[in-house]
Scaffold this motif. Sequence first.
Motif, PDB file in Angstrom:
ATOM      1  N   THR A 222      13.673  -3.832  -9.074  1.00  0.00           N
ATOM      2  CA  THR A 222      14.335  -4.706  -8.121  1.00  0.00           C
ATOM      3  C   THR A 222      14.549  -3.919  -6.838  1.00  0.00           C
ATOM      4  OG1 THR A 222      15.470  -5.837  -9.930  1.00  0.00           O
ATOM      5  CG2 THR A 222      16.331  -6.184  -7.712  1.00  0.00           C
ATOM      6  N   VAL A 223      13.825  -4.297  -5.826  1.00  0.00           N
ATOM      7  CA  VAL A 223      13.959  -3.611  -4.542  1.00  0.00           C
ATOM      8  C   VAL A 223      15.079  -4.286  -3.775  1.00  0.00           C
ATOM      9  CG1 VAL A 223      12.813  -3.044  -2.376  1.00  0.00           C
ATOM     10  CG2 VAL A 223      11.518  -3.024  -4.514  1.00  0.00           C
ATOM     11  N   HIS A 224      16.080  -3.509  -3.403  1.00  0.00           N
ATOM     12  CA  HIS A 224      17.202  -4.081  -2.656  1.00  0.00           C
ATOM     13  C   HIS A 224      16.997  -3.959  -1.152  1.00  0.00           C
ATOM     14  CE1 HIS A 224      19.442  -3.261  -6.548  1.00  0.00           C
ATOM     15  NE2 HIS A 224      19.433  -4.565  -6.408  1.00  0.00           N
ATOM     16  N   ASP A 225      16.290  -2.916  -0.751  1.00  0.00           N
ATOM     17  CA  ASP A 225      16.088  -2.685   0.683  1.00  0.00           C
ATOM     18  C   ASP A 225      14.716  -2.064   0.882  1.00  0.00           C
ATOM     19  OD1 ASP A 225      16.122  -1.938   3.322  1.00  0.00           O
ATOM     20  OD2 ASP A 225      18.174  -1.161   3.286  1.00  0.00           O
ATOM     21  N   TRP A 226      13.731  -2.931   1.036  1.00  0.00           N
ATOM     22  CA  TRP A 226      12.335  -2.493   1.140  1.00  0.00           C
ATOM     23  C   TRP A 226      12.133  -1.512   2.281  1.00  0.00           C
ATOM     24  CZ3 TRP A 226       8.078  -1.551  -1.175  1.00  0.00           C
ATOM     25  CH2 TRP A 226       6.837  -1.546  -0.515  1.00  0.00           C
ATOM     26  N   GLU A 227      12.678  -1.820   3.427  1.00  0.00           N
ATOM     27  CA  GLU A 227      12.496  -0.929   4.581  1.00  0.00           C
ATOM     28  C   GLU A 227      13.040   0.456   4.296  1.00  0.00           C
ATOM     29  OE1 GLU A 227      13.681  -2.218   8.441  1.00  0.00           O
ATOM     30  OE2 GLU A 227      12.743  -4.192   8.213  1.00  0.00           O
ATOM     31  N   ALA A 228      14.193   0.492   3.690  1.00  0.00           N
ATOM     32  CA  ALA A 228      14.792   1.787   3.381  1.00  0.00           C
ATOM     33  C   ALA A 228      13.982   2.517   2.315  1.00  0.00           C
ATOM     34  CB  ALA A 228      16.239   1.595   2.909  1.00  0.00           C
ATOM     35  N   LEU A 229      13.446   1.766   1.376  1.00  0.00           N
ATOM     36  CA  LEU A 229      12.631   2.390   0.324  1.00  0.00           C
ATOM     37  C   LEU A 229      11.351   2.967   0.913  1.00  0.00           C
ATOM     38  CD1 LEU A 229      12.562   2.870  -2.766  1.00  0.00           C
ATOM     39  CD2 LEU A 229      11.201   0.783  -2.958  1.00  0.00           C
ATOM     40  N   VAL A 230      10.753   2.229   1.837  1.00  0.00           N
ATOM     41  CA  VAL A 230       9.548   2.709   2.508  1.00  0.00           C
ATOM     42  C   VAL A 230       9.855   4.006   3.252  1.00  0.00           C
ATOM     43  CG1 VAL A 230       8.041   2.226   4.476  1.00  0.00           C
ATOM     44  CG2 VAL A 230       8.362   0.489   2.703  1.00  0.00           C
ATOM     45  N   ALA A 231      11.012   4.039   3.906  1.00  0.00           N
ATOM     46  CA  ALA A 231      11.403   5.251   4.632  1.00  0.00           C
ATOM     47  C   ALA A 231      11.658   6.395   3.653  1.00  0.00           C
ATOM     48  CB  ALA A 231      12.654   4.970   5.469  1.00  0.00           C
ATOM     49  N   ALA A 232      12.368   6.097   2.578  1.00  0.00           N
ATOM     50  CA  ALA A 232      12.679   7.139   1.597  1.00  0.00           C
ATOM     51  C   ALA A 232      11.417   7.674   0.940  1.00  0.00           C
ATOM     52  CB  ALA A 232      13.638   6.588   0.538  1.00  0.00           C
ATOM     53  N   GLY A 233      10.413   6.810   0.808  1.00  0.00           N
ATOM     54  CA  GLY A 233       9.176   7.222   0.147  1.00  0.00           C
ATOM     55  C   GLY A 233       8.129   7.730   1.117  1.00  0.00           C
ATOM     56  N   GLU A 234       8.485   7.802   2.394  1.00  0.00           N
ATOM     57  CA  GLU A 234       7.531   8.250   3.427  1.00  0.00           C
ATOM     58  C   GLU A 234       6.234   7.478   3.274  1.00  0.00           C
ATOM     59  OE1 GLU A 234       6.983  12.449   3.093  1.00  0.00           O
ATOM     60  OE2 GLU A 234       9.116  12.901   3.361  1.00  0.00           O
ATOM     61  N   PHE A 235       6.385   6.176   3.041  1.00  0.00           N
ATOM     62  CA  PHE A 235       5.236   5.364   2.665  1.00  0.00           C
ATOM     63  C   PHE A 235       4.544   4.745   3.864  1.00  0.00           C
ATOM     64  CE2 PHE A 235       3.508   1.212   1.121  1.00  0.00           C
ATOM     65  CZ  PHE A 235       2.519   1.713   0.301  1.00  0.00           C
ATOM     66  N   ASP A 236       3.270   5.068   4.014  1.00  0.00           N
ATOM     67  CA  ASP A 236       2.430   4.466   5.049  1.00  0.00           C
ATOM     68  C   ASP A 236       1.254   3.815   4.324  1.00  0.00           C
ATOM     69  OD1 ASP A 236       0.572   3.840   6.942  1.00  0.00           O
ATOM     70  OD2 ASP A 236       0.537   5.800   7.890  1.00  0.00           O
ATOM     71  N   PRO A 237       1.230   2.491   4.258  1.00  0.00           N
ATOM     72  CA  PRO A 237       0.267   1.791   3.396  1.00  0.00           C
ATOM     73  C   PRO A 237      -1.173   1.883   3.870  1.00  0.00           C
ATOM     74  CG  PRO A 237       1.475   0.215   4.727  1.00  0.00           C
ATOM     75  CD  PRO A 237       2.106   1.560   4.991  1.00  0.00           C
ATOM     76  N   ASN A 238      -1.396   2.560   4.958  1.00  0.00           N
ATOM     77  CA  ASN A 238      -2.736   2.596   5.524  1.00  0.00           C
ATOM     78  C   ASN A 238      -3.817   3.028   4.545  1.00  0.00           C
ATOM     79  OD1 ASN A 238      -4.779   3.028   7.800  1.00  0.00           O
ATOM     80  ND2 ASN A 238      -2.912   2.334   8.822  1.00  0.00           N
ATOM     81  N   TYR A 239      -3.491   4.024   3.728  1.00  0.00           N
ATOM     82  CA  TYR A 239      -4.497   4.566   2.818  1.00  0.00           C
ATOM     83  C   TYR A 239      -4.977   3.554   1.787  1.00  0.00           C
ATOM     84  CZ  TYR A 239      -0.877   5.107  -0.805  1.00  0.00           C
ATOM     85  OH  TYR A 239       0.105   4.885  -1.734  1.00  0.00           O
ATOM     86  N   LEU A 240      -4.210   2.512   1.575  1.00  0.00           N
ATOM     87  CA  LEU A 240      -4.622   1.499   0.598  1.00  0.00           C
ATOM     88  C   LEU A 240      -5.767   0.641   1.128  1.00  0.00           C
ATOM     89  CD1 LEU A 240      -1.125   0.335  -0.730  1.00  0.00           C
ATOM     90  CD2 LEU A 240      -2.786   1.819  -1.874  1.00  0.00           C
ATOM     91  N   GLN A 241      -5.956   0.689   2.440  1.00  0.00           N
ATOM     92  CA  GLN A 241      -7.055  -0.066   3.054  1.00  0.00           C
ATOM     93  C   GLN A 241      -6.993  -1.529   2.621  1.00  0.00           C
ATOM     94  OE1 GLN A 241     -10.316   1.545   4.518  1.00  0.00           O
ATOM     95  NE2 GLN A 241      -8.910   3.168   5.068  1.00  0.00           N
ATOM     96  N   ALA A 242      -5.771  -2.027   2.512  1.00  0.00           N
ATOM     97  CA  ALA A 242      -5.612  -3.366   1.946  1.00  0.00           C
ATOM     98  C   ALA A 242      -5.521  -4.433   3.018  1.00  0.00           C
ATOM     99  CB  ALA A 242      -4.360  -3.408   1.075  1.00  0.00           C
ATOM    100  N   ASP A 243      -5.372  -3.994   4.255  1.00  0.00           N
ATOM    101  CA  ASP A 243      -5.170  -4.996   5.302  1.00  0.00           C
ATOM    102  C   ASP A 243      -6.289  -4.952   6.338  1.00  0.00           C
ATOM    103  OD1 ASP A 243      -4.601  -2.517   6.177  1.00  0.00           O
ATOM    104  OD2 ASP A 243      -2.726  -3.026   7.196  1.00  0.00           O
ATOM    105  N   ILE A 244      -7.485  -4.714   5.827  1.00  0.00           N
ATOM    106  CA  ILE A 244      -8.631  -4.695   6.723  1.00  0.00           C
ATOM    107  C   ILE A 244      -8.948  -6.122   7.152  1.00  0.00           C
ATOM    108  CG2 ILE A 244     -11.085  -4.138   6.880  1.00  0.00           C
ATOM    109  CD1 ILE A 244     -10.663  -1.825   5.120  1.00  0.00           C
TER     110      ILE A 244
END
Lengths: 256, 256
Positions: A222-244
């Motif tokens: 259960t993600v309560h704060d996606w933005e904060a989780l992305v920041a905490a995980g240093e997550f940059d989805p670019n490598y997934l190449q999912a939004d080409i």
Amino acid sequence: MHALPYSQNLQRFLDRLSLRSILTKEERQAILSLPGHAKQVEANVDFVALGETVAHSCLVVAGLIGRFDQNTNGIRQITAIHIPGDVADLHSVVQPQATSALQALSVATVLQIPHAALRLATAQHPALAEILWRDCMVDAAILSQWVVNVGRREAKVRIAHLLCEMASRLGAPTAANAFSFPFMVTQVQLADATGLTGVHVNRVLKTLREDGLADVRRREVTVHDWEALVAAGEFDPNYLQADIRPDERLRIVQPA
Amino acid sequence: MHALPYSQNLQRFLDRLSLRSILTKEERQAILSLPGHAKQVEANVDFVALGETVAHSCLVVAGLIGRFDQNTNGIRQITAIHIPGDVADLHSVVQPQATSALQALSVATVLQIPHAALRLATAQHPALAEILWRDCMVDAAILSQWVVNVGRREAKVRIAHLLCEMASRLGAPTAANAFSFPFMVTQVQLADATGLTGVHVNRVLKTLREDGLADVRRREVTVHDWEALVAAGEFDPNYLQADIRPDERLRIVQPA
DNA sequence: CGCGTAGTTGAACATTATCAACGTTCGTGG
DNA sequence: CCACGAACGTTGATAATGTTCAACTACGCG
């Protein structure tokens, strides 16, 4: 397992391919016409063993499939988690001798697609070779990020990153900043994926909960704060190449 | 850099491909006829930047090329080390948007091969697609082992493993149990490859020296006891797929 | 010979592992 | 539907491994 209509399983694989490649009608049909044998696989049992030479690739239909390696003490490292729509060992078409074991993380269903059928399809539609090759390279890009995760991030960041990656790949995050999704893994499996111990994972999950970022329990995130989780995980989805964008999707062999 | 005759650079790439695949005379000729532009690349300078869209792949001619990623603090992780004969970013043919940066570990020479030429070759010789795909999957198997190395091995084992891998890939180990080979990397780069700090690498190298396993200094590795180093590094060369017997080498598309 | 890069060492510290015990949940059979 | 066992999760205390900071040395190159 709820049995999807047979072709729908292949449709998910086709959807995945279509995210990054342009397929002609004939090529789409070739993918959808692939034969396969559905099989239920138990958790914690290798259904592909290290060193084994396989004659088919496994499309994940339901559940999660992990790719397992280990050090000489038998301590395990999960090097990939495959979700429905992925072919967990597509690489085996060109490299049939397994360099890792495959195991379900919880009971799962796979569709075994004979290499012979995949080879025939690529022989009849040469562009499919590049399309499948590209699919493998997406997994390689993910693998590369796992090296960074395990090598250069602290425990909390590692786990947050993994949660973000899985959420993204599963298509869970929506416009909303809070959401939840099923994630059928134990804390020990999470540890094996992040290079930590089960005990430490437990403690990190506790802090993620206390910090109001996400709650991982009972095989559900259960993600309560996606933005904060992305920041905490240093997550940059670019490598997934999912939004080409469609116009950026590749096609090397031009349609006839 | 000592300039090899031009075709000899491609010959090393062909040799690498031939280790795992069977190529027809025409396909061999197609590889050897690939055009390329030689370029010297400095150490510590990205010659392929993260996110960049490239139009050529880089065959390593001399020196070592590292694939670099980093966390948000800018702490670097090397996810692959490419040696002469490797195409460092062969994957870019099907995935031109770079998900990692490329840098020489010390001054190096690469041959930039246009994607267009590689695409033309695969269009004219469909089996090449599978052969190049397979080559990428060898790198993926190595990458997978790097996750294990960084995630589940202790510092000394990690470094011993890396030394074993590089020795094997460079073809250094002979029948003799002691030998040496050039390895143009700094201790900090070794740290970036193993997920450690430079200081700790220094200490581990000292113990490897004191234990009579290997001596790493001045960009040269002197292995004193290969068997012991292999044991210390928990090294099983199987994943390199380097010793596939000719009759096990794969060919999917049958020659006409 | 001097400067910059790379390597070396020690001491204090941080993070994560290990060990051990206990609590909770889930699935199964009675 | 409840009891039981096994797998999973939680917690505390302690130890190991690797990091950080800082200073100093050695080497290579102009």
